[in-house]
Design a protein around this motif. Structure first.
Motif, mmCIF file in Angstrom:
data_model
loop_
_atom_site.group_PDB
_atom_site.id
_atom_site.type_symbol
_atom_site.label_atom_id
_atom_site.label_comp_id
_atom_site.label_asym_id
_atom_site.label_seq_id
_atom_site.Cartn_x
_atom_site.Cartn_y
_atom_site.Cartn_z
ATOM 1 N N ARG A 6 31.411 75.317 30.637
ATOM 2 C CA ARG A 6 31.933 75.202 29.271
ATOM 3 C C ARG A 6 32.201 73.756 28.895
ATOM 4 O O ARG A 6 31.988 73.345 27.753
ATOM 5 N N ASP A 7 32.680 72.981 29.868
ATOM 6 C CA ASP A 7 33.027 71.594 29.571
ATOM 7 C C ASP A 7 31.844 70.639 29.720
ATOM 8 O O ASP A 7 31.999 69.440 29.531
ATOM 9 N N VAL A 8 30.680 71.169 30.102
ATOM 10 C CA VAL A 8 29.493 70.327 30.235
ATOM 11 C C VAL A 8 28.827 70.267 28.872
ATOM 12 O O VAL A 8 28.133 71.194 28.468
ATOM 13 N N GLY A 9 29.066 69.164 28.155
ATOM 14 C CA GLY A 9 28.596 69.071 26.781
ATOM 15 C C GLY A 9 27.166 68.600 26.650
ATOM 16 O O GLY A 9 26.252 69.388 26.376
ATOM 17 N N SER A 10 26.913 67.348 26.839
ATOM 18 C CA SER A 10 25.587 66.787 26.623
ATOM 19 C C SER A 10 24.637 67.186 27.742
ATOM 20 O O SER A 10 25.056 67.602 28.824
ATOM 21 N N GLU A 11 23.355 67.047 27.440
ATOM 22 C CA GLU A 11 22.336 67.369 28.438
ATOM 23 C C GLU A 11 22.410 66.413 29.624
ATOM 24 O O GLU A 11 22.163 66.808 30.762
ATOM 25 N N ARG A 12 22.731 65.160 29.369
ATOM 26 C CA ARG A 12 22.829 64.205 30.462
ATOM 27 C C ARG A 12 23.958 64.581 31.424
ATOM 28 O O ARG A 12 23.789 64.527 32.647
ATOM 29 N N THR A 13 25.091 64.977 30.887
ATOM 30 C CA THR A 13 26.210 65.411 31.741
ATOM 31 C C THR A 13 25.840 66.667 32.504
ATOM 32 O O THR A 13 26.191 66.820 33.678
ATOM 33 N N PHE A 14 25.107 67.573 31.841
ATOM 34 C CA PHE A 14 24.692 68.803 32.510
ATOM 35 C C PHE A 14 23.758 68.502 33.678
ATOM 36 O O PHE A 14 23.860 69.121 34.743
ATOM 37 N N ARG A 15 22.869 67.542 33.506
ATOM 38 C CA ARG A 15 21.937 67.199 34.585
ATOM 39 C C ARG A 15 22.679 66.572 35.768
ATOM 40 O O ARG A 15 22.357 66.862 36.930
ATOM 41 N N LEU A 16 23.638 65.730 35.486
ATOM 42 C CA LEU A 16 24.438 65.156 36.572
ATOM 43 C C LEU A 16 25.210 66.243 37.305
ATOM 44 O O LEU A 16 25.320 66.220 38.541
ATOM 45 N N PHE A 17 25.724 67.194 36.547
ATOM 46 C CA PHE A 17 26.430 68.317 37.164
ATOM 47 C C PHE A 17 25.490 69.123 38.058
ATOM 48 O O PHE A 17 25.867 69.541 39.169
ATOM 49 N N ALA A 18 24.239 69.335 37.597
ATOM 50 C CA ALA A 18 23.280 70.102 38.390
ATOM 51 C C ALA A 18 22.935 69.370 39.689
ATOM 52 O O ALA A 18 22.832 69.996 40.756
ATOM 53 N N ILE A 19 22.792 68.054 39.628
ATOM 54 C CA ILE A 19 22.480 67.293 40.837
ATOM 55 C C ILE A 19 23.612 67.400 41.849
ATOM 56 O O ILE A 19 23.382 67.631 43.049
ATOM 57 N N VAL A 20 24.847 67.266 41.381
ATOM 58 C CA VAL A 20 25.993 67.364 42.293
ATOM 59 C C VAL A 20 26.088 68.765 42.885
ATOM 60 O O VAL A 20 26.355 68.941 44.093
ATOM 61 N N LEU A 21 25.859 69.776 42.061
ATOM 62 C CA LEU A 21 25.954 71.152 42.536
ATOM 63 C C LEU A 21 24.917 71.437 43.621
ATOM 64 O O LEU A 21 25.250 72.006 44.686
ATOM 65 N N PHE A 22 23.672 71.019 43.405
ATOM 66 C CA PHE A 22 22.639 71.292 44.404
ATOM 67 C C PHE A 22 22.806 70.415 45.639
ATOM 68 O O PHE A 22 22.406 70.813 46.745
ATOM 69 N N ALA A 23 23.392 69.248 45.493
ATOM 70 C CA ALA A 23 23.703 68.433 46.666
ATOM 71 C C ALA A 23 24.753 69.126 47.529
ATOM 72 O O ALA A 23 24.664 69.114 48.771
ATOM 73 N N LEU A 24 25.745 69.761 46.913
ATOM 74 C CA LEU A 24 26.750 70.503 47.672
ATOM 75 C C LEU A 24 26.137 71.715 48.369
ATOM 76 O O LEU A 24 26.452 72.010 49.530
#
Length: 408
Positions: A6-24
């Motif tokens: 919900r708090d992931v607004g822009s596409e750039r922030t969403f992509r950074l979130f996806a990278i961190v999630l898959f790294a974990l």
């Protein structure tokens, strides 16, 4: 997962979130590597007679039949790493039978970008890092692709998890076939991006996406990924054709073709034993010839535009056609009020011809007159021709004979 995004607004922030999630997720999957263990099926070596009687301090572990990891892939990575670190490009592998080409073997994957970890890190650590990076790429690239074609944020993250941990990717981890397969989502993302945004970056991204499966070292999988990309490109291009359009727009196909241009070369190398290699017929036994051929392809794409045919009666008449028929110079109309120069086609007022200022050539001397000849015509008509020094010809009245007289 929706509340997490919900708090992931822009596409750039969403992509950074996806990278961190898959790294974990990859770190959790390969957690034993963080405590000093290497994800490598070492016990597969014990199935070979040479090491079957080796004593072990731990119980034997059973694996699936993925023996290529210990007999081909890991030895190839270790040999390439040691050669590159010593400053040598490994073109030949002397450790296999009596020697074999190494760089020419696609599965050596010398120029595959993730394999550069082997050139800067110890081989066991580089092996674990490559597996970690491979899982992160598989999940993140799938997320990009699903998001590109209109999927939700939660749906794209879920798709990435499914693809990165599916049976095919897991079973072939570490091998060239798995390394080539993880680029399928990037190919789809690049093709769709090129379809909607034909920029230089999109063309370059498509070229990189199609090149990565080839560099990964498995030609069959690279071919399958390429065919899938071509089918996606054909589908999105066909879906974008407007009904009853007056012209055929091939801009997307042109950009797609530019992304696939190849530029390679051809090399032939001959090695022989001096003297013996030059013996006819038998010399072939004492020399070897390695041939490497790459292809270069250049495409010319024409954007066809269908227009209404024109009636030939409506075509304008070409100017000065009549002057060309009259042998006028280049069909230019003479302007009678501005005729100037020897040719009569200097039309600018006050312009003069350079030809008039040039000295005129002196005419050559006329050859001597021929001697007097007398001939009688067959018709019984006599003609008297006087050839004077000024080449003037006089014709007398017809008489019975024809006589030629040369006057002084």
């Amino acid at each position: 997962m929706g509340w997490m995004l919900r708090d992931v607004g822009s596409e750039r922030t969403f992509r950074l979130f996806a990278i961190v999630l898959f790294a974990l997720l990859a770190g959790l999957n390969y957690f034993p590597a963080l405590i000093g263990k290497i994800p490598f099926p070492r016990d597969l070596v014990l199935q070979f007679p040479a090491w079957k009687e080796v004593a072990r301090s731990e119980p034997l572990q059973r694996y699936a039949d993925i023996g290529d990891l210990v007999t081909l892939v890991y030895p190839f990575r270790s040999f390439a790493a040691s050669a590159v670190r010593s400053g040598t490009l490994p073109l030949w592998n002397p450790h296999f039978q009596s020697g074999a080409p190494f760089q020419a073997d696609p599965q050596s994957a010398l120029f595959y970008p993730p394999n550069f970890f082997y050139y800067v890190l110890p081989t066991p650590i580089a092996w674990a890092v490559c597996l970690f990076v491979r899982m992160v790429l598989a999940g993140f690239l799938t997320t990009l692709f699903v998001r590109e074609i209109g999927g939700t944020k939660a749906g794209s993250i879920f798709s990435g998890i499914v693809f990165a941990s599916c049976g095919f990717i897991t079973a072939w981890q570490g091998q060239c076939i798995g390394d080539a397969s993880i680029w399928l989502p990037l190919v789809g993302y690049a093709v769709h991006r090129l379809h909607r945004d034909r920029t230089n970056f999109s063309v370059a991204l498509a070229g990189i996406a199609f090149a990565m499966p080839v560099l990964a070292g498995h030609p069959e999988t690279a071919l399958h990924v390429t065919l899938a990309g071509l089918l996606m490109a054909a589908f999105w291009w066909a879906a974008s054709i407007r009904p009853r359009a007056r012209y055929f727009n091939a801009g997307f196909l042109l950009s797609f073709a530019l992304a696939g241009l190849l530029d390679n070369s051809e090399t032939t190398t001959i090695s022989k034993i001096p003297g013996l290699g030059d013996i006819p017929v038998l010399g072939n036994l004492f020399r070897s010839k390695s041939f490497q051929k790459n292809e270069s392809e250049l495409m010319f794409i024409v954007t066809a535009q269908v227009v209404k045919p024109v009636n030939r009666d409506d075509l304008p008449k070409m100017p000065n056609v009549e002057n060309l028929k009259k042998a006028s110079l280049l069909g230019v109309d003479r302007k009678e009020d501005q005729i100037n120069g020897p040719s009569g086609f200097i039309t600018k007022p006050g312009a003069t011809s350079n030809i008039q200022d040039q000295p005129q050539p002196v005419p050559a001397a006329k050859p001597a007159s021929p001697p007097v000849k007398e001939a009688t015509g067959t018709a019984g008509v006599e003609t008297k021709v006087a050839a004077q020094s000024n080449s003037t010809i006089e014709v007398a009245a017809p008489v019975a004979k024809s006589e030629i007289v040369s006057k002084p």
